[in-house]
Design a protein around this motif. Sequence first.
Motif, PDB file in Angstrom:
ATOM      1  N   ASP A  53       0.823  -1.214   0.000  1.00  0.00           N
ATOM      2  CA  ASP A  53       0.000   0.000   0.000  1.00  0.00           C
ATOM      3  C   ASP A  53       0.854   1.260   0.000  1.00  0.00           C
ATOM      4  OD1 ASP A  53      -2.266  -1.512  -0.086  1.00  0.00           O
ATOM      5  OD2 ASP A  53      -2.649  -1.443   2.069  1.00  0.00           O
ATOM      6  N   ALA A  54       2.002   1.218   0.677  1.00  0.00           N
ATOM      7  CA  ALA A  54       2.917   2.357   0.631  1.00  0.00           C
ATOM      8  C   ALA A  54       3.449   2.565  -0.782  1.00  0.00           C
ATOM      9  CB  ALA A  54       4.065   2.143   1.610  1.00  0.00           C
ATOM     10  N   ALA A  55       3.772   1.453  -1.450  1.00  0.00           N
ATOM     11  CA  ALA A  55       4.262   1.540  -2.827  1.00  0.00           C
ATOM     12  C   ALA A  55       3.198   2.148  -3.735  1.00  0.00           C
ATOM     13  CB  ALA A  55       4.649   0.137  -3.323  1.00  0.00           C
ATOM     14  N   ARG A  56       1.965   1.718  -3.571  1.00  0.00           N
ATOM     15  CA  ARG A  56       0.876   2.262  -4.383  1.00  0.00           C
ATOM     16  C   ARG A  56       0.711   3.768  -4.154  1.00  0.00           C
ATOM     17  NH1 ARG A  56      -2.965  -2.893  -2.845  1.00  0.00           N
ATOM     18  NH2 ARG A  56      -2.640  -4.092  -4.781  1.00  0.00           N
ATOM     19  N   ALA A  57       0.747   4.171  -2.889  1.00  0.00           N
ATOM     20  CA  ALA A  57       0.579   5.588  -2.565  1.00  0.00           C
ATOM     21  C   ALA A  57       1.706   6.422  -3.181  1.00  0.00           C
ATOM     22  CB  ALA A  57       0.540   5.773  -1.048  1.00  0.00           C
ATOM     23  N   LEU A  58       2.944   5.934  -3.088  1.00  0.00           N
ATOM     24  CA  LEU A  58       4.083   6.668  -3.641  1.00  0.00           C
ATOM     25  C   LEU A  58       4.019   6.742  -5.169  1.00  0.00           C
ATOM     26  CD1 LEU A  58       6.882   5.261  -1.315  1.00  0.00           C
ATOM     27  CD2 LEU A  58       6.018   7.619  -1.349  1.00  0.00           C
ATOM     28  N   LEU A  59       3.572   5.666  -5.794  1.00  0.00           N
ATOM     29  CA  LEU A  59       3.436   5.673  -7.252  1.00  0.00           C
ATOM     30  C   LEU A  59       2.360   6.654  -7.706  1.00  0.00           C
ATOM     31  CD1 LEU A  59       3.797   1.845  -7.936  1.00  0.00           C
ATOM     32  CD2 LEU A  59       5.347   3.646  -8.772  1.00  0.00           C
ATOM     33  N   LEU A  60       1.286   6.765  -6.938  1.00  0.00           N
ATOM     34  CA  LEU A  60       0.246   7.744  -7.267  1.00  0.00           C
ATOM     35  C   LEU A  60       0.770   9.165  -7.070  1.00  0.00           C
ATOM     36  CD1 LEU A  60      -2.941   6.060  -5.742  1.00  0.00           C
ATOM     37  CD2 LEU A  60      -2.403   6.365  -8.163  1.00  0.00           C
ATOM     38  N   GLU A  61       1.545   9.386  -6.011  1.00  0.00           N
ATOM     39  CA  GLU A  61       2.144  10.703  -5.803  1.00  0.00           C
ATOM     40  C   GLU A  61       3.082  11.049  -6.959  1.00  0.00           C
ATOM     41  OE1 GLU A  61       4.012  11.076  -2.014  1.00  0.00           O
ATOM     42  OE2 GLU A  61       2.140  10.894  -0.883  1.00  0.00           O
ATOM     43  N   ALA A  62       3.847  10.060  -7.405  1.00  0.00           N
ATOM     44  CA  ALA A  62       4.757  10.274  -8.531  1.00  0.00           C
ATOM     45  C   ALA A  62       4.004  10.545  -9.830  1.00  0.00           C
ATOM     46  CB  ALA A  62       5.679   9.062  -8.710  1.00  0.00           C
ATOM     47  N   SER A  63       2.707  10.185  -9.854  1.00  0.00           N
ATOM     48  CA  SER A  63       1.866  10.430 -11.032  1.00  0.00           C
ATOM     49  C   SER A  63       1.082  11.730 -10.912  1.00  0.00           C
ATOM     50  CB  SER A  63       0.895   9.262 -11.223  1.00  0.00           C
ATOM     51  OG  SER A  63       1.590   8.048 -11.437  1.00  0.00           O
ATOM     52  N   GLY A  64       1.356  12.497  -9.839  1.00  0.00           N
ATOM     53  CA  GLY A  64       0.731  13.805  -9.727  1.00  0.00           C
ATOM     54  C   GLY A  64      -0.463  13.877  -8.799  1.00  0.00           C
ATOM     55  N   TYR A  65      -0.520  13.003  -7.800  1.00  0.00           N
ATOM     56  CA  TYR A  65      -1.652  12.989  -6.865  1.00  0.00           C
ATOM     57  C   TYR A  65      -1.201  13.313  -5.445  1.00  0.00           C
ATOM     58  CZ  TYR A  65      -4.566  10.848 -10.463  1.00  0.00           C
ATOM     59  OH  TYR A  65      -5.274  10.617 -11.612  1.00  0.00           O
ATOM     60  N   LYS A  66      -2.038  14.010  -4.721  1.00  0.00           N
ATOM     61  CA  LYS A  66      -1.899  14.147  -3.280  1.00  0.00           C
ATOM     62  C   LYS A  66      -2.619  12.949  -2.666  1.00  0.00           C
ATOM     63  CE  LYS A  66       0.049  18.234  -2.263  1.00  0.00           C
ATOM     64  NZ  LYS A  66       1.153  18.431  -1.301  1.00  0.00           N
ATOM     65  N   VAL A  67      -1.957  12.208  -1.775  1.00  0.00           N
ATOM     66  CA  VAL A  67      -2.507  10.950  -1.272  1.00  0.00           C
ATOM     67  C   VAL A  67      -2.688  11.015   0.241  1.00  0.00           C
ATOM     68  CG1 VAL A  67      -2.163   8.453  -1.081  1.00  0.00           C
ATOM     69  CG2 VAL A  67      -1.433   9.663  -3.151  1.00  0.00           C
ATOM     70  N   LYS A  68      -3.843  10.502   0.685  1.00  0.00           N
ATOM     71  CA  LYS A  68      -4.116  10.337   2.108  1.00  0.00           C
ATOM     72  C   LYS A  68      -4.403   8.871   2.389  1.00  0.00           C
ATOM     73  CE  LYS A  68      -6.360  14.862   2.775  1.00  0.00           C
ATOM     74  NZ  LYS A  68      -7.648  15.521   3.177  1.00  0.00           N
ATOM     75  N   MET A  69      -3.965   8.389   3.540  1.00  0.00           N
ATOM     76  CA  MET A  69      -4.333   7.064   4.032  1.00  0.00           C
ATOM     77  C   MET A  69      -5.369   7.276   5.134  1.00  0.00           C
ATOM     78  SD  MET A  69      -2.642   4.571   2.527  1.00  0.00           S
ATOM     79  CE  MET A  69      -1.106   4.185   1.662  1.00  0.00           C
ATOM     80  N   ILE A  70      -6.565   6.725   4.933  1.00  0.00           N
ATOM     81  CA  ILE A  70      -7.679   6.978   5.842  1.00  0.00           C
ATOM     82  C   ILE A  70      -8.195   5.656   6.391  1.00  0.00           C
ATOM     83  CG2 ILE A  70      -9.991   7.986   6.072  1.00  0.00           C
ATOM     84  CD1 ILE A  70      -9.322   9.714   3.619  1.00  0.00           C
ATOM     85  N   GLU A  71      -8.492   5.613   7.698  1.00  0.00           N
ATOM     86  CA  GLU A  71      -9.152   4.430   8.256  1.00  0.00           C
ATOM     87  C   GLU A  71     -10.587   4.433   7.765  1.00  0.00           C
ATOM     88  OE1 GLU A  71      -8.749   2.306  12.407  1.00  0.00           O
ATOM     89  OE2 GLU A  71     -10.243   3.895  12.561  1.00  0.00           O
ATOM     90  N   PHE A  72     -10.909   3.435   6.964  1.00  0.00           N
ATOM     91  CA  PHE A  72     -12.200   3.397   6.278  1.00  0.00           C
ATOM     92  C   PHE A  72     -13.316   2.880   7.175  1.00  0.00           C
ATOM     93  CE2 PHE A  72     -14.624   1.125   2.643  1.00  0.00           C
ATOM     94  CZ  PHE A  72     -15.575   2.129   2.625  1.00  0.00           C
ATOM     95  N   VAL A  73     -13.126   1.699   7.748  1.00  0.00           N
ATOM     96  CA  VAL A  73     -14.134   1.096   8.624  1.00  0.00           C
ATOM     97  C   VAL A  73     -13.437   0.555   9.855  1.00  0.00           C
ATOM     98  CG1 VAL A  73     -15.789   0.498   6.825  1.00  0.00           C
ATOM     99  CG2 VAL A  73     -13.960  -1.094   7.371  1.00  0.00           C
ATOM    100  N   SER A  74     -14.226   0.295  10.884  1.00  0.00           N
ATOM    101  CA  SER A  74     -13.676  -0.244  12.119  1.00  0.00           C
ATOM    102  C   SER A  74     -13.078  -1.622  11.881  1.00  0.00           C
ATOM    103  CB  SER A  74     -14.770  -0.338  13.182  1.00  0.00           C
ATOM    104  OG  SER A  74     -14.336  -1.089  14.287  1.00  0.00           O
ATOM    105  N   THR A  75     -12.020  -1.939  12.607  1.00  0.00           N
ATOM    106  CA  THR A  75     -11.434  -3.276  12.509  1.00  0.00           C
ATOM    107  C   THR A  75     -12.363  -4.347  13.062  1.00  0.00           C
ATOM    108  OG1 THR A  75     -10.279  -2.817  14.596  1.00  0.00           O
ATOM    109  CG2 THR A  75      -9.039  -2.498  12.562  1.00  0.00           C
ATOM    110  N   GLU A  76     -13.485  -3.933  13.683  1.00  0.00           N
ATOM    111  CA  GLU A  76     -14.512  -4.903  14.082  1.00  0.00           C
ATOM    112  C   GLU A  76     -15.079  -5.592  12.851  1.00  0.00           C
ATOM    113  OE1 GLU A  76     -15.863  -5.912  16.899  1.00  0.00           O
ATOM    114  OE2 GLU A  76     -14.931  -4.615  18.382  1.00  0.00           O
ATOM    115  N   HIS A  77     -15.115  -4.858  11.711  1.00  0.00           N
ATOM    116  CA  HIS A  77     -15.723  -5.387  10.495  1.00  0.00           C
ATOM    117  C   HIS A  77     -14.715  -6.127   9.615  1.00  0.00           C
ATOM    118  CE1 HIS A  77     -19.115  -3.029  11.727  1.00  0.00           C
ATOM    119  NE2 HIS A  77     -18.518  -1.883  11.480  1.00  0.00           N
ATOM    120  N   THR A  78     -13.517  -5.537   9.460  1.00  0.00           N
ATOM    121  CA  THR A  78     -12.501  -6.139   8.604  1.00  0.00           C
ATOM    122  C   THR A  78     -11.139  -5.581   8.958  1.00  0.00           C
ATOM    123  OG1 THR A  78     -11.723  -6.367   6.328  1.00  0.00           O
ATOM    124  CG2 THR A  78     -12.971  -4.381   6.836  1.00  0.00           C
TER     125      THR A  78
END
Length: 412
Positions: A342-367
């Motif tokens: 996931d870090a590699a994906r985020a860095l590749l998107l940044e290298a493609s011209g994107y501002k990237v955020k990593m966000i906690e999507f759902v509680s770990t109770e679910h997944t």
Amino acid sequence: MADGKNHGVASGAVRSDDLMTSDGDAKQAFMTALSAALDDGSFAKLTLGKFRGEGEASKAVATLVMLKDVPHLKVVTSFPRKDETKTYKVEEGLGAIGSSIGVTYMSATLFSTVRDIRLDYSRKGVPHLAHGKATLKTAEPVAHDRKKTYLVPLDRPYLKALQIADGEGRIKPSMQGKYRQICRFIEIADDLIKDSDLRKDAPLSIIDIGSGKGYLTFAFYDHLTTGLGRRCHMAGIEMRADLVDFCNRLARELGFEGLSFVAEAASRTSQPHVDIVIALHACDTATDDAMALGARADAGIILSAPCCQHEIAPQIKDTGDGLQGLIKYPLLKQRQADLVTDAARALLLEASGYKVKMIEFVSTEHTSKNILIAAVKSSHADRVTAREQYQALKNTTGFSTQHLESQLKDAE
């Protein structure tokens, strides 16, 4: 009913001739009815009485509560001088209740908004099942967590059509987690759209890779068109033809003219122009295919919740930077691979011209797969630093190939 005298049902309301169940099946029928009531949202409460167990006499009442967006059964056991409260996940609570019926308590009454069902054991231990008219009319779970306002109104028709809400517009207990997930996604996407450079007066082109049954697809389309008044054309991409047929029928029934679904693999999907690309739990490299599609199409927003990161795990090795103590344990190596991927994906998107955020999507109770990678096209993205950090990550962890990198190189 817990003292064996007052059963909480009006005199004459319970009739044994309405439920023709053999003695051997009585308890199973009662537990099946209890499970069904919890699932369909009609459960109000359960009482246990006629104490025959060991120790101090007691009675018990079970109600439904929400903890961290997850339905739980709260069981309050009343003793002569104190009350004792235990909270269980629903399946665990059903197990605890089932093990006490006929052993500790010889009487149980299920109160639902449909009917009351009572299970009684005779002095000889023979179970008897009876039912009557519902004495309680409401079945709303009590929320322990603080209430908040959500961007998805309960009256939206797709919630009923997708079995998230019941016929009266209430979220089913078993679907509370899914509803919270939908609301969280809409909340995140709404903020990103407002902060993006996407034109407000132009129709939006959106692709949802791995749309499945369409829970989030229908919700996002409805929010954009009904909630924000935006024009949009949205396509759900899903390999399973039966789900595609179901979602297309539902889109027509709901009058969602700009929403359609297509049966194809993410790797085969192409779009010359797209504003928003979504890939939530697309398996393994399908996530990379979705990100590459968005980057190649110069999408304004890419939203991805990665799943099943298997590609990098076999490649990780100790490059002399002290990883051996971590990667020698298979479980930890896989978790490390997930993070590196996931870090590699985020860095590749940044290298493609994107501002990237990593966000906690759902509680770990679910997944445990609860990270959302949110990328917004920006002229301020530091592409050079991102490329340097990506190469340093490869050098440190030892992986040589990554699907998103390959896809983006092929597009150059």
